[in-house]
Scaffold this motif. Sequence first.
Motif, PDB file in Angstrom:
ATOM      1  N   HIS A 207     -92.052 -13.259 -72.635  1.00 39.18           N
ATOM      2  CA  HIS A 207     -91.163 -14.209 -71.960  1.00 39.18           C
ATOM      3  C   HIS A 207     -90.739 -15.336 -72.903  1.00 39.18           C
ATOM      4  O   HIS A 207     -89.549 -15.648 -73.041  1.00 39.18           O
ATOM      5  CB  HIS A 207     -91.881 -14.798 -70.735  1.00 39.18           C
ATOM      6  CG  HIS A 207     -91.188 -15.983 -70.124  1.00 39.18           C
ATOM      7  ND1 HIS A 207     -91.338 -17.275 -70.626  1.00 39.18           N
ATOM      8  CD2 HIS A 207     -90.341 -16.099 -69.073  1.00 39.18           C
ATOM      9  CE1 HIS A 207     -90.610 -18.115 -69.910  1.00 39.18           C
ATOM     10  NE2 HIS A 207     -89.999 -17.438 -68.943  1.00 39.18           N
ATOM     11  N   ASP A 208     -91.715 -15.941 -73.576  1.00 36.63           N
ATOM     12  CA  ASP A 208     -91.423 -17.089 -74.432  1.00 36.63           C
ATOM     13  C   ASP A 208     -90.533 -16.724 -75.611  1.00 36.63           C
ATOM     14  O   ASP A 208     -89.785 -17.562 -76.127  1.00 36.63           O
ATOM     15  CB  ASP A 208     -92.732 -17.704 -74.939  1.00 36.63           C
ATOM     16  CG  ASP A 208     -93.559 -18.315 -73.807  1.00 36.63           C
ATOM     17  OD1 ASP A 208     -93.046 -18.398 -72.674  1.00 36.63           O
ATOM     18  OD2 ASP A 208     -94.723 -18.682 -74.058  1.00 36.63           O
ATOM     19  N   ALA A 209     -90.624 -15.450 -76.057  1.00 38.29           N
ATOM     20  CA  ALA A 209     -89.804 -14.999 -77.183  1.00 38.29           C
ATOM     21  C   ALA A 209     -88.343 -14.827 -76.782  1.00 38.29           C
ATOM     22  O   ALA A 209     -87.442 -14.939 -77.626  1.00 38.29           O
ATOM     23  CB  ALA A 209     -90.352 -13.685 -77.734  1.00 38.29           C
ATOM     24  N   GLU A 210     -88.100 -14.597 -75.493  1.00 40.34           N
ATOM     25  CA  GLU A 210     -86.733 -14.342 -75.023  1.00 40.34           C
ATOM     26  C   GLU A 210     -86.073 -15.556 -74.403  1.00 40.34           C
ATOM     27  O   GLU A 210     -84.856 -15.701 -74.455  1.00 40.34           O
ATOM     28  CB  GLU A 210     -86.756 -13.199 -73.991  1.00 40.34           C
ATOM     29  CG  GLU A 210     -87.119 -11.836 -74.563  1.00 40.34           C
ATOM     30  CD  GLU A 210     -86.060 -11.304 -75.508  1.00 40.34           C
ATOM     31  OE1 GLU A 210     -84.860 -11.574 -75.279  1.00 40.34           O
ATOM     32  OE2 GLU A 210     -86.428 -10.623 -76.493  1.00 40.34           O
ATOM     33  N   GLU A 211     -86.871 -16.428 -73.804  1.00 35.43           N
ATOM     34  CA  GLU A 211     -86.313 -17.573 -73.078  1.00 35.43           C
ATOM     35  C   GLU A 211     -86.402 -18.850 -73.924  1.00 35.43           C
ATOM     36  O   GLU A 211     -87.087 -18.883 -74.945  1.00 35.43           O
ATOM     37  CB  GLU A 211     -87.065 -17.760 -71.757  1.00 35.43           C
ATOM     38  CG  GLU A 211     -87.088 -16.528 -70.863  1.00 35.43           C
ATOM     39  CD  GLU A 211     -85.718 -16.151 -70.323  1.00 35.43           C
ATOM     40  OE1 GLU A 211     -84.812 -17.026 -70.292  1.00 35.43           O
ATOM     41  OE2 GLU A 211     -85.533 -14.984 -69.919  1.00 35.43           O
ATOM     42  N   ASN A 212     -85.731 -19.880 -73.461  1.00 33.96           N
ATOM     43  CA  ASN A 212     -85.764 -21.168 -74.164  1.00 33.96           C
ATOM     44  C   ASN A 212     -86.780 -22.127 -73.547  1.00 33.96           C
ATOM     45  O   ASN A 212     -86.686 -23.342 -73.711  1.00 33.96           O
ATOM     46  CB  ASN A 212     -84.372 -21.807 -74.169  1.00 33.96           C
ATOM     47  CG  ASN A 212     -83.850 -22.085 -72.760  1.00 33.96           C
ATOM     48  OD1 ASN A 212     -84.534 -21.809 -71.776  1.00 33.96           O
ATOM     49  ND2 ASN A 212     -82.630 -22.608 -72.676  1.00 33.96           N
ATOM     50  N   HIS A 213     -87.724 -21.564 -72.807  1.00 32.84           N
ATOM     51  CA  HIS A 213     -88.795 -22.345 -72.203  1.00 32.84           C
ATOM     52  C   HIS A 213     -90.053 -21.484 -72.191  1.00 32.84           C
ATOM     53  O   HIS A 213     -89.997 -20.291 -72.518  1.00 32.84           O
ATOM     54  CB  HIS A 213     -88.426 -22.777 -70.779  1.00 32.84           C
ATOM     55  CG  HIS A 213     -88.085 -21.620 -69.878  1.00 32.84           C
ATOM     56  ND1 HIS A 213     -86.820 -21.064 -69.814  1.00 32.84           N
ATOM     57  CD2 HIS A 213     -88.857 -20.892 -69.022  1.00 32.84           C
ATOM     58  CE1 HIS A 213     -86.823 -20.061 -68.953  1.00 32.84           C
ATOM     59  NE2 HIS A 213     -88.043 -19.936 -68.458  1.00 32.84           N
ATOM     60  N   GLN A 214     -91.171 -22.072 -71.839  1.00 28.81           N
ATOM     61  CA  GLN A 214     -92.438 -21.350 -71.854  1.00 28.81           C
ATOM     62  C   GLN A 214     -92.936 -21.077 -70.445  1.00 28.81           C
ATOM     63  O   GLN A 214     -92.730 -21.868 -69.529  1.00 28.81           O
ATOM     64  CB  GLN A 214     -93.495 -22.145 -72.629  1.00 28.81           C
ATOM     65  CG  GLN A 214     -93.197 -22.280 -74.118  1.00 28.81           C
ATOM     66  CD  GLN A 214     -94.309 -22.974 -74.869  1.00 28.81           C
ATOM     67  OE1 GLN A 214     -95.034 -23.807 -74.322  1.00 28.81           O
ATOM     68  NE2 GLN A 214     -94.469 -22.632 -76.140  1.00 28.81           N
ATOM     69  N   MET A 215     -93.610 -19.936 -70.309  1.00 27.66           N
ATOM     70  CA  MET A 215     -94.187 -19.579 -69.018  1.00 27.66           C
ATOM     71  C   MET A 215     -95.577 -20.195 -68.882  1.00 27.66           C
ATOM     72  O   MET A 215     -96.374 -20.147 -69.811  1.00 27.66           O
ATOM     73  CB  MET A 215     -94.312 -18.046 -68.883  1.00 27.66           C
ATOM     74  CG  MET A 215     -94.931 -17.603 -67.558  1.00 27.66           C
ATOM     75  SD  MET A 215     -95.453 -15.858 -67.519  1.00 27.66           S
ATOM     76  CE  MET A 215     -93.882 -15.019 -67.655  1.00 27.66           C
ATOM     77  N   ASP A 216     -95.852 -20.767 -67.722  1.00 29.13           N
ATOM     78  CA  ASP A 216     -97.176 -21.279 -67.408  1.00 29.13           C
ATOM     79  C   ASP A 216     -97.980 -20.154 -66.776  1.00 29.13           C
ATOM     80  O   ASP A 216     -97.768 -19.808 -65.612  1.00 29.13           O
ATOM     81  CB  ASP A 216     -97.072 -22.470 -66.455  1.00 29.13           C
ATOM     82  CG  ASP A 216     -98.420 -23.128 -66.168  1.00 29.13           C
ATOM     83  OD1 ASP A 216     -99.461 -22.516 -66.509  1.00 29.13           O
ATOM     84  OD2 ASP A 216     -98.434 -24.224 -65.591  1.00 29.13           O
TER      85      ASP A 216
END
Length: 254
Positions: free
Chosen positions: A32-41
């Motif tokens: 997720h973090d590699a694709e999006e501009n935010h981080q998953m909690d």
Amino acid sequence: MAASEAGCDHYVRSCLLKAPCCGKFYVCRLCHDAEENHQMDRFQVKEVKCSMCNTVQKAQQTCEECSVKFGDYYCDVCHLFDKDRKQYHCQPCGICRIGPRERYFHCVKCNLCLVSDLQGNHKCVENVSRQNCPVCMEDIHTSRIGAHVLPCGHLLHKTCFDDMCKTGAYRCPLCMRSAWNMEGCWEDMDKEISQTPMPSEYQDATVKIICNDCQTHCTVPFHVLGMKCSGCGSYNTAQDGGLKPRQQNQQSPQ
């Protein structure tokens, strides 16, 4: 049903996590973090989707529809699904670690799980694991890569330490202390210097130095190959003043 060989480059699992931030499904937080501009909690994950039957359901170890096991290991705090790697959840760390648990202890001051051999046998640095690796500048505390503890107490990723050694670097990137026992290297330096006399104009010249290993300030003979600390015998030193040539060392004739 047992967990199938599915998942991603990071984990072996048979489900996708529903990101609480954007509602998208990813195999893991790292994908997720590699694709999006935010981080998953990871701690806020509430739902998963079965990779076999596509049923969306609450986060749990076994699919409520087709009974496939999402992972041999499951932590309901971190929502970590994976094959069995002897993982355990460390409450003080707040995350899961790769074990087995009995081989590790949690150092309260360093705020990190370390191998049992280091218990009472390492230099503690307050919350050292919350600092980024000084080599790659990536997180250490939550990294899937193990940490290497230097004699000074600072941490590097194990892979970063190995890469650093391959380049010939031998000092902590933060405090410049030697990263391992260098006595053998210093003995070799002694021999090399004894066999490499300086030109006559530099013989008997001295220089002020500071030792990176013991912090001693001293004045020692100058040599282009290295200056040896008179306190601990280390060559991990830095020049702390200008060169004092031989003629300035000798008293003028009366």
